[in-house]
Write an enzyme that holds these catalytic residues in place. Sequence first.
Site, mmCIF file in Angstrom:
data_model
loop_
_atom_site.group_PDB
_atom_site.id
_atom_site.type_symbol
_atom_site.label_atom_id
_atom_site.label_comp_id
_atom_site.label_asym_id
_atom_site.label_seq_id
_atom_site.Cartn_x
_atom_site.Cartn_y
_atom_site.Cartn_z
ATOM 1 N N ASP A 1 70.261 -6.908 7.102
ATOM 2 C CA ASP A 1 69.411 -5.713 7.159
ATOM 3 C C ASP A 1 69.112 -5.274 8.593
ATOM 4 O OD1 ASP A 1 68.978 -5.534 4.265
ATOM 5 O OD2 ASP A 1 67.949 -7.445 4.531
ATOM 6 N N GLY A 2 69.151 -6.215 9.536
ATOM 7 C CA GLY A 2 68.798 -5.899 10.917
ATOM 8 C C GLY A 2 69.684 -4.832 11.540
ATOM 9 N N GLY B 1 62.485 -7.126 8.487
ATOM 10 C CA GLY B 1 62.894 -8.448 8.953
ATOM 11 C C GLY B 1 63.005 -8.579 10.461
ATOM 12 N N PRO C 1 79.035 -9.384 14.620
ATOM 13 C CA PRO C 1 79.816 -10.621 14.494
ATOM 14 C C PRO C 1 78.933 -11.867 14.454
ATOM 15 C CG PRO C 1 79.936 -9.796 16.744
ATOM 16 C CD PRO C 1 79.178 -8.761 15.952
ATOM 17 N N SER D 1 72.493 -12.972 6.867
ATOM 18 C CA SER D 1 71.775 -13.980 6.095
ATOM 19 C C SER D 1 70.609 -13.326 5.354
ATOM 20 C CB SER D 1 71.270 -15.094 7.010
ATOM 21 O OG SER D 1 70.552 -14.542 8.094
ATOM 22 N N THR E 1 79.900 -4.787 17.023
ATOM 23 C CA THR E 1 78.818 -4.610 18.000
ATOM 24 C C THR E 1 78.865 -5.740 19.031
ATOM 25 O OG1 THR E 1 77.222 -5.838 16.672
ATOM 26 C CG2 THR E 1 77.330 -3.463 16.323
HETATM 27 P P1 ADP Z 1 71.040 -11.506 9.711
HETATM 28 O O1 ADP Z 1 70.908 -11.081 8.294
HETATM 29 O O2 ADP Z 1 71.897 -12.701 9.819
HETATM 30 O O3 ADP Z 1 69.716 -11.656 10.364
HETATM 31 P P2 ADP Z 1 71.244 -8.934 11.008
HETATM 32 O O4 ADP Z 1 72.165 -7.837 10.684
HETATM 33 O O5 ADP Z 1 69.852 -8.777 10.531
HETATM 34 O O6 ADP Z 1 71.814 -10.311 10.463
HETATM 35 O O7 ADP Z 1 71.264 -9.103 12.570
HETATM 36 C C1 ADP Z 1 70.456 -10.009 13.249
HETATM 37 C C2 ADP Z 1 70.052 -9.438 14.587
HETATM 38 O O8 ADP Z 1 71.185 -9.298 15.452
HETATM 39 C C3 ADP Z 1 69.426 -8.057 14.510
HETATM 40 O O9 ADP Z 1 68.252 -8.090 15.280
HETATM 41 C C4 ADP Z 1 70.451 -7.136 15.154
HETATM 42 O O10 ADP Z 1 69.811 -6.057 15.792
HETATM 43 C C5 ADP Z 1 71.098 -8.047 16.148
HETATM 44 N N1 ADP Z 1 72.477 -7.708 16.562
HETATM 45 C C6 ADP Z 1 73.302 -6.739 16.126
HETATM 46 N N2 ADP Z 1 74.517 -6.801 16.724
HETATM 47 C C7 ADP Z 1 74.447 -7.861 17.578
HETATM 48 C C8 ADP Z 1 75.376 -8.462 18.474
HETATM 49 N N3 ADP Z 1 76.619 -7.996 18.614
HETATM 50 N N4 ADP Z 1 74.963 -9.528 19.159
HETATM 51 C C9 ADP Z 1 73.731 -10.039 19.000
HETATM 52 N N5 ADP Z 1 72.809 -9.513 18.175
HETATM 53 C C10 ADP Z 1 73.155 -8.439 17.463
HETATM 54 MG MG MG Z 2 68.149 -9.990 9.919
#
Ligand code: ADP
Ligand code: MG
Length: 407
Positions: A78-79, A385, A20, A109, A51
Amino acid sequence: RGVTYGEMRRLRGLMLLVNPHSGRGQALSLFSNHIQRMLTEAGLPHTLIVTERQNHARELVREADLTKWDALVIVSGDGLLFEVVNGLMERDDWEEAIQTPLGILPGGSGNALAASIHHYTGSPPGSSEELLVSCGFLLCKGLVSRLDLASVSLASGHRLFSFLSLAWGFVADVDIESEKYRYVGAARFTVGTLVRLASLRVYQGRLAYLPAEESPPLDGASPQGQATSFCSSVFCQLPKASPDQGAAHTFHNSCNSNNATKGCRSEDPLPASRGPSDSLLVPLEQPVPSHWTVVKEENFVLVLAMYQSHLAEDLLAAPGASLEDGVMHLFYIKAGISRAALLRLFLAMEKGAHLAAGCPNLVYVKVRALRLEPFTPKGVITVDGEVVEYGPVQAQVHDGLARLIAG
Ligand code: ADP
Ligand code: MG
């Protein structure tokens, strides 16, 4: 009359994992506005899991009963997929678990993999929403391809699995510094690049690699000798589509046999508790094998290994990459490049034209394995990333180890 999904077999459903907080924090609303109806109309049952924290998805897939799901689909950047891939590889049954088809709907993003699979369909680049809808259609079609993974070994002995990139220097710094601009969505990398250009610096270290042409593909981690084909649609259990039926998956011809003898001139493969062994690597404490190339320069602006085409939605960093080409596309930029020239490269990268720009500082080579040893005591290395432990690192490609729903 064509066969509908319902007639093929009972679907188990998709596990949709949503972060989210990814991107502008809109992954959930993007999903309900653009994708939910599409899945319902396609008759694809799905369960949404939001999550709650970082590594929640990783823990979930580590424990999940995977027989209950047709695919694990990420609605994030991708994270979150990085978490899922590593969660699967941490299981005792990793060999089977990593065969679970994965899907990606760009809600973050940094949506590089989503941009890559969209690009592979031959469609022109579009807005973030167009990319989302395109990936939604690909998901509904359900064609499964093999996806290369790289194993990344760190000095602590930790090993990670990566589907996208390994970065050090300029790109890694932008990756991390730009997280604070997540609210601007995919434009965060443009902003981050401009900010970093203003404080351009040189990164010192040693880079070595095994050129791809030096190493005919060996087993890698190809599906452990499973030469049997499957229908290319994850939602279908009809007899397999033969290659001439235009199935999306491509079995790497060279993957199914010739294990371990051809191409591997290194010592014994690095043993691994879970996951395939790294047949091309020797321990980080030892010098790289003598047939590797050691880069003469030790001053860099960036080192970037990509295994898919896009570094970000609008950065076509590796135009020659495909899902399962069994190579890492290694780029490095030698120190001495001017700010203006570096900016020109990044601008050209939007169309994938940077390689044709004739920049003498930019080097591109296809490799099967690499090692990077930064000299500076502090710094940033990113994998897909995400920041990883800083220090010496090495990686090797494992052909088609995972499966991805793509065009
Ligand atoms: P973005 O493209 O915006 O960076 P990501 O999918 O890469 O989005 O996620 C960013 C980070 O948030 C990753 O390190 C991921 O592991 C972490 N993440 C996943 N779920 C959550 C959550 N519920 N709260 C906070 N961080 C989270
Ligand atoms: Mg990311």
